[in-house]
Design a protein around this motif. Structure first.
Motif, PDB file in Angstrom:
ATOM      1  N   SER A   7      50.704  42.263  40.711  1.00 41.59           N
ATOM      2  CA  SER A   7      50.153  41.656  41.927  1.00 41.59           C
ATOM      3  C   SER A   7      49.629  42.717  42.877  1.00 41.59           C
ATOM      4  CB  SER A   7      51.229  40.803  42.610  1.00 41.59           C
ATOM      5  OG  SER A   7      52.300  41.618  43.059  1.00 41.59           O
ATOM      6  N   ARG A   8      50.309  43.882  42.943  1.00 43.19           N
ATOM      7  CA  ARG A   8      49.806  44.967  43.790  1.00 43.19           C
ATOM      8  C   ARG A   8      48.459  45.476  43.276  1.00 43.19           C
ATOM      9  NH1 ARG A   8      55.357  46.379  43.961  1.00 43.19           N
ATOM     10  NH2 ARG A   8      55.086  47.805  42.199  1.00 43.19           N
ATOM     11  N   GLU A   9      48.335  45.520  41.952  1.00 40.47           N
ATOM     12  CA  GLU A   9      47.053  45.927  41.377  1.00 40.47           C
ATOM     13  C   GLU A   9      45.951  44.945  41.752  1.00 40.47           C
ATOM     14  OE1 GLU A   9      45.031  46.731  36.987  1.00 40.47           O
ATOM     15  OE2 GLU A   9      47.170  46.292  37.173  1.00 40.47           O
ATOM     16  N   LEU A  10      46.262  43.659  41.713  1.00 44.15           N
ATOM     17  CA  LEU A  10      45.270  42.654  42.114  1.00 44.15           C
ATOM     18  C   LEU A  10      44.915  42.786  43.591  1.00 44.15           C
ATOM     19  CD1 LEU A  10      46.661  39.545  40.195  1.00 44.15           C
ATOM     20  CD2 LEU A  10      44.532  40.758  39.724  1.00 44.15           C
ATOM     21  N   LEU A  11      45.929  43.038  44.421  1.00 50.20           N
ATOM     22  CA  LEU A  11      45.653  43.231  45.846  1.00 50.20           C
ATOM     23  C   LEU A  11      44.764  44.445  46.070  1.00 50.20           C
ATOM     24  CD1 LEU A  11      49.151  42.444  47.420  1.00 50.20           C
ATOM     25  CD2 LEU A  11      47.076  41.053  47.548  1.00 50.20           C
ATOM     26  N   ASP A  12      44.982  45.514  45.300  1.00 52.41           N
ATOM     27  CA  ASP A  12      44.118  46.693  45.422  1.00 52.41           C
ATOM     28  C   ASP A  12      42.680  46.356  45.048  1.00 52.41           C
ATOM     29  OD1 ASP A  12      46.259  48.200  46.230  1.00 52.41           O
ATOM     30  OD2 ASP A  12      46.686  49.009  44.227  1.00 52.41           O
ATOM     31  N   ILE A  13      42.529  45.552  44.008  1.00 47.06           N
ATOM     32  CA  ILE A  13      41.167  45.174  43.585  1.00 47.06           C
ATOM     33  C   ILE A  13      40.471  44.373  44.680  1.00 47.06           C
ATOM     34  CG2 ILE A  13      39.848  43.804  41.936  1.00 47.06           C
ATOM     35  CD1 ILE A  13      41.936  44.503  39.838  1.00 47.06           C
ATOM     36  N   PHE A  14      41.162  43.378  45.221  1.00 46.60           N
ATOM     37  CA  PHE A  14      40.558  42.563  46.277  1.00 46.60           C
ATOM     38  C   PHE A  14      40.308  43.397  47.533  1.00 46.60           C
ATOM     39  CE2 PHE A  14      42.191  38.936  43.792  1.00 46.60           C
ATOM     40  CZ  PHE A  14      41.052  38.159  43.772  1.00 46.60           C
ATOM     41  N   GLY A  15      41.223  44.330  47.827  1.00 48.73           N
ATOM     42  CA  GLY A  15      40.997  45.206  48.976  1.00 48.73           C
ATOM     43  C   GLY A  15      39.748  46.057  48.804  1.00 48.73           C
ATOM     44  N   ALA A  16      39.533  46.571  47.586  1.00 45.89           N
ATOM     45  CA  ALA A  16      38.327  47.363  47.328  1.00 45.89           C
ATOM     46  C   ALA A  16      37.075  46.503  47.436  1.00 45.89           C
ATOM     47  CB  ALA A  16      38.421  48.001  45.943  1.00 45.89           C
ATOM     48  N   LEU A  17      37.148  45.268  46.924  1.00 44.37           N
ATOM     49  CA  LEU A  17      35.994  44.373  47.029  1.00 44.37           C
ATOM     50  C   LEU A  17      35.660  44.068  48.481  1.00 44.37           C
ATOM     51  CD1 LEU A  17      36.742  41.844  44.138  1.00 44.37           C
ATOM     52  CD2 LEU A  17      34.920  43.552  44.205  1.00 44.37           C
ATOM     53  N   LEU A  18      36.681  43.808  49.278  1.00 43.85           N
ATOM     54  CA  LEU A  18      36.438  43.529  50.691  1.00 43.85           C
ATOM     55  C   LEU A  18      35.886  44.751  51.409  1.00 43.85           C
ATOM     56  CD1 LEU A  18      39.617  41.409  51.550  1.00 43.85           C
ATOM     57  CD2 LEU A  18      37.266  40.596  51.321  1.00 43.85           C
ATOM     58  N   ARG A  19      36.355  45.931  51.011  1.00 43.57           N
ATOM     59  CA  ARG A  19      35.867  47.150  51.639  1.00 43.57           C
ATOM     60  C   ARG A  19      34.385  47.361  51.316  1.00 43.57           C
ATOM     61  NH1 ARG A  19      36.152  49.890  55.998  1.00 43.57           N
ATOM     62  NH2 ARG A  19      36.191  52.161  55.775  1.00 43.57           N
TER      63      ARG A  19
END
Length: 357
Positions: free
Chosen positions: A183-195
């Motif tokens: 789940s942390r990996e998924l959050l990192d992916i979404f965080g990068a997309l939002l960035r």
């Protein structure tokens, strides 16, 4: 003294524009000059205004005729300009209506004259290209999220199923920890997309300031040098001094970090990594390159897209968002990011030097 004048002689000496007199019983007007003589008599010299009045009448007719011609030319010119303007605006209007109806590939017509209409149309076309690019990115993100996140979400689902079905407490705990990591990996992916989306929206430009790009590169190179040496990489630098740019420090740090991290994680030990910063007139050129395996020619054009990965040369873990963020940051700073020609793999980022953007 000579001649006769049936008029009342002026009492004051000097010039008189309108002297009323009579000749042959007809009332007329003359211009007169009165001079007082030494014997106290007055000498009046007068000239009839008929010739002058005729000249005035002729000039008035000429003026009226010229004014009429100019008026007709003005009306005709205004009608012609209005017709041309309406025709040009009509074409722009039809194109805009076609775009509203869904034909997003249409662009404003250009005549090649280089006039104001062409300049406005070119600006609108650049705006439409920008909007089209953002929409393509949106469609790409939707497709990439659907495809590239399916596997991590499936693994997360499986981990949670394992945790639910596990009877042993240790097994349950391990499954939960693995699910949490996923789940942390998924959050990192979404965080990068939002960035990336935030940077592409150009909102960081409101916080731009002047900063020394050479010092920023040196600081991050010094930070990565121990990791490079520990992993068996050779880090070579050539950083020109006194290069300033205008931008967001945090975003530029992220750009340089992504390039260095890409070279560290995706190349084998023994690889030489070159970091160069040079000035070319009004452009600062940052290059991070390695002599590793490089990428396949068919993979190169899409490496700056989201979730793009070149598995032949970059087999380690990752989500293909690092170079996408590099390209977004470079664009936000009115710069460009491009791949270097083989051999090896390298990225060149060009940024405007302070005061030259």
């Amino acid at each position: 003294m000579a001649g006769s004048l049936d008029a009342t002689a002026p009492t004051l000496p000097g010039y008189l524009e309108l002297l009323h007199y009579r000749r042959d019983g007809e009332h007329r007007i003359a211009q007169a000059l009165t001079t007082r003589l030494p014997d106290s008599s007055r000498l009046v010299v007068a000239a009839d205004r008929e010739v002058i009045d005729e000249m005035d009448a002729t000039l008035l007719k000429l003026f009226a005729g010229a004014f009429g011609v100019m008026l007709l030319l003005g009306i005709g010119g205004a009608w012609l300009v209005g017709a041309v303007t309406r025709a040009r605006l009509s074409r722009i209007d039809r194109t805009a209506l076609a775009i509203i109806d869904g034909d997003l590939a249409r662009r404003m017509p250009l005549t090649g004259a280089g006039d104001e209409f062409d300049r406005v149309s070119a600006t609108l076309n650049r705006m439409l290209d920008r909007i089209g690019g953002l929409m393509d990115n949106l469609r790409q993100v939707s497709s990439d999220v659907a495809h590239d996140l399916r596997t991590p979400l499936t693994r997360l689902h499986n981990r949670l199923d394992e945790a639910l079905s596990a009877r042993d407490v240790d097994e349950k705990r391990q499954a939960i920890e693995a699910a949490a990591a996923q789940s942390r990996e998924l959050l990192d992916i979404f965080g990068a997309l939002l960035r990336i989306a935030e940077v592409e929206a150009l909102s960081p430009r409101a916080h731009f300031q002047d900063l020394p790009l050479d010092q920023l590169v040196e600081e991050l190179v010094d930070t990565y040098r121990p990791d490079m040496e520990a992993s068996g990489h050779l880090l070579v630098t050539a950083i020109a001094p006194a290069i300033w740019t205008t931008g967001d420090r945090r975003l530029l740090q992220q750009l340089i970090t992504n390039l260095l991290d890409n070279a560290l994680r995706h190349t084998p030990p023994g690889t030489t990594v070159r970091v160069e910063l040079e000035r070319d007139e009004a452009i600062a050129r940052l290059t991070v390159a390695d002599d590793g395996h490089g990428v396949a020619p068919e993979d190169a054009p899409r490496l700056f897209q989201r979730f793009a990965r070149a598995e032949r040369s970059r087999s380690s873990e990752g989500h293909g968002l690092g170079l996408a963020l590099v390209a977004a940051v470079a664009t936000a700073h009115r710069g460009t990011a491009s791949l270097l020609a083989p051999p090896g793999f390298g990225v060149a980022v060009e940024l405007p030097i302070r005061g030259n953007d």
